[in-house]
Design an enzyme around this catalytic site. Structure first.
Site, mmCIF file in Angstrom:
data_model
loop_
_atom_site.group_PDB
_atom_site.id
_atom_site.type_symbol
_atom_site.label_atom_id
_atom_site.label_comp_id
_atom_site.label_asym_id
_atom_site.label_seq_id
_atom_site.Cartn_x
_atom_site.Cartn_y
_atom_site.Cartn_z
ATOM 1 N N SER A 14 -6.219 43.534 -46.350
ATOM 2 C CA SER A 14 -6.952 42.488 -45.637
ATOM 3 C C SER A 14 -7.890 41.737 -46.575
ATOM 4 C CB SER A 14 -7.770 43.115 -44.510
ATOM 5 O OG SER A 14 -8.859 43.819 -45.077
ATOM 6 N N LYS A 15 -8.430 40.672 -46.018
ATOM 7 C CA LYS A 15 -9.384 39.865 -46.769
ATOM 8 C C LYS A 15 -10.602 40.709 -47.157
ATOM 9 C CE LYS A 15 -11.482 35.592 -45.965
ATOM 10 N NZ LYS A 15 -11.879 34.625 -44.981
ATOM 11 N N ARG A 16 -10.970 41.588 -46.232
ATOM 12 C CA ARG A 16 -12.125 42.460 -46.491
ATOM 13 C C ARG A 16 -11.908 43.334 -47.734
ATOM 14 N NH1 ARG A 16 -13.991 44.637 -41.595
ATOM 15 N NH2 ARG A 16 -14.362 46.658 -42.561
ATOM 16 N N ALA A 37 -10.054 42.662 -50.273
ATOM 17 C CA ALA A 37 -10.132 41.812 -51.452
ATOM 18 C C ALA A 37 -11.597 41.569 -51.803
ATOM 19 C CB ALA A 37 -9.417 40.497 -51.189
ATOM 20 N N GLU A 38 -12.402 41.309 -50.780
ATOM 21 C CA GLU A 38 -13.829 41.060 -51.029
ATOM 22 C C GLU A 38 -14.500 42.320 -51.564
ATOM 23 O OE1 GLU A 38 -15.033 39.514 -47.251
ATOM 24 O OE2 GLU A 38 -14.081 37.586 -47.718
#
Ligand code: GLU
Length: 512
Positions: free
Chosen positions: A265-267, A269-270
């Site tokens: 998820s984007k999370r 990656a962050e």
């Protein structure tokens, strides 16, 4: 009859292309090229509420960065255009009406309040996933429950309607997925999906099937998230009477979080600080900018190689493949069923391998950028030598300057920790002796004899060279680690070495 292989990548322009989407595009490309076929790109923009300006351009740029541009697309159309679904809008209604005539679809007039009321009723009756289906449609306002004249009157009066597919109550739908094998789904679990929306636009399901048929698509290679839609698609092919030319399906495994627990998820990656998009992307709604692999310094061929291995492998130990080699080696049979863990370190590893394979002259250009940014200029030959020396320590092109800067700009300070541990009387004596030997030397210094001179200096000081080596490195480079020191000496040359030794001897203090 053997049909020409035709595959398509069919993104919806709803934002930046995610890494999973790029992998789908790549596998489609590889499969097409391997089989002497065509790779198409179709923009699936029927859902106008989710349209994001710039997203289509982004898809184009990302594919072109990776050198996997489509053979047919909105930008280089073939015979099956238009390649944007919004531009194909007028053709879908006839197909929906065809299904209606054949009894496989029906009009539905339910308002959103009525649909909501149905969901509430079903939820109250403890139905786990309330659906508009073979059972519930009997209680709704549609052309199956209303008298024909009322249906005609509603249509004539311009009342809004949708067209839904009529899913049979009891039927087993089977499909032989090229990755997952036989998939069997009972039709009682499917709902009567909307095919035509009240705005006259088709939904994804209808447009996708009609277009795949009209574009002569032979294989549908797409992400696993579309597997639940596949049984409906199989039914639609049957209802249209297109079973003979129904494409084969291959659903690609999910990309998983770095720890393997759940979907990437984007999370994630962050949290781990890695990009999820091929190119940087500015969200037009929020203005937020997300970094891309390109901007982080990933080389397109390295990134492609990394992507190819996210779900596929050649069946042996080889890991480095050019795009042509990937085409040669690729087969759907070697795509794994289970999800693939996303490991950014592997992406970095690939980048390092590709960077090192580049000719020093090309690497030198990256270094020159760094030099230029500090207003420096040194002979091209020297830049190349530095690049060749530093490349083993670089992951990204920008690292060449970061890691190689000390070769051009003498240190003005020294790593405190290394100095505290390693700078001592012995180091001072060896360096002083080494400086004298350099001063007396006529010939240019080569890596091979630099070590000899250092050894002489160490012997004269009665010190084991190994014991002071890190201090010597510290004096010359400012830090405790770096590339082969003798090579560094050769490139720096006698005069520069002497200058650096003098500066270190006059600056560094012996602690403790
Ligand atoms: N438009 C769909 C997407 O956004 C395409 C799915 C498919 O390939 O059928 O991924």
């Amino acid at each position: 009859m053997n049909r020409e292989v035709r595959v398509r990548f069919a993104p919806s322009p709803t934002g930046a292309l995610h890494i999973g989407g790029v992998r789908t595009a790549l596998y489609n490309y590889l499969f097409a090229k391997k089989n002497g076929g065509k790779f198409l790109l179709r923009i699936e923009d029927t859902d106008q509420t989710r349209f994001v300006p710039g997203a289509e351009e982004y898809i184009k740029d990302a594919l072109s960065w990776l050198n996997i541009s489509p053979d047919e697309s909105p930008w280089n159309p073939g015979d099956c255009g238009p390649y944007r679904q919004s531009e194909r809008k007028p053709m879908y209604m006839d197909y929906a009406l065809d299904l209606l005539e054949k009894g496989h679809a029906y009009y539905a007039f339910d308002t959103s309040e009525e649909l909501e009321a149905m969901r509430e009723r079903l939820t109250a009756a403890r139905v786990v996933s309330p659906q508009y289906n073979s059972i519930t449609r009997t209680q709704m306002k549609n052309s199956l429950t209303l008298p024909a004249d009322e249906v005609a009157a509603r249509l004539a009066s311009g009342e809004p309607y949708v067209i839904r597919v009529k899913i049979p109550r009891k039927e087993e739908v089977r499909l032989n997925d090229k990755v997952r094998g036989w998939v069997m789904v009972h039709s009682s679990t499917l709902d009567d999906k909307v095919l035509m929306k009240s705005d006259g636009m088709p939904t994804y399901h209808l447009a996708n099937i009609v277009d795949d048929h009209l574009m002569n698509i032979t294989h549908v290679i797409r992400g696993e998230e579309w597997l639940p839609s596949a049984p409906l698609h199989v039914l639609l092919y049957r209802y249209f009477g297109w079973e003979d030319t129904m494409p084969e399906f291959a659903h690609l495994p999910l990309l998983l979080k770095p720890d393997g627990n759940g979907k990437l998820s984007k999370r994630d990656a962050e949290k781990h600080g890695f990009p999820l998009f091929p190119l940087s992307w500015q969200d037009p709604a929020t203005g937020q900018v997300a970094d891309g692999f390109k901007e982080e310094g990933y080389l397109p061929d390295a990134f492609l190689n990394f992507l190819a291995f996210l779900g596929w492998n050649p069946g042996d130990q080889r890991e480095l493949f050019t795009l042509d080699e990937l085409v040669d080696a690729f087969s759907i049979e070697r795509i794994g069923k289970s999800g693939t863990k996303f490991d950014i370190n592997k992406a970095k590893w690939y980048n390092e391998q590709y960077l090192r394979k580049k000719p020093d002259a090309e690497l030198a250009s990256y270094l020159s950028e760094g030099l230029g940014s500090e207003g420096l200029q040194i002979p091209a030959e020297k830049v190349e030598k530095i690049a060749g020396l530093i490349k083993e320590r670089a992951t990204f092109p920008a690292d060449l300057w970061k890691e190689g800067r000390f070769m051009v700009i003498a240190p003005t300070s020294f790593d405190d920790e290394v100095a505290a541990k390693r700078w001592n009387e012995d180091a001072v004596n060896v360096l002083a002796g080494f400086k004298d030997l350099l001063n007396r030397r006529e010939a240019a210094l080569h890596a091979s004899d630099a070590k000899e001179l250092l050894n002489q200096a160490a012997d004269a000081a009665g010190v084991k060279l190994g014991k002071v080596m890190q201090a010597v490195r510290l004096a010359i480079t400012g830090s405790g680690a770096g590339p082969d020191l003798m090579e560094v000496f050769e490139i720096l040359g006698k005069q520069e070495l002497i200058k650096r030794i003098e500066f270190a001897l006059s600056t560094l203090e012996i602690k403790g």
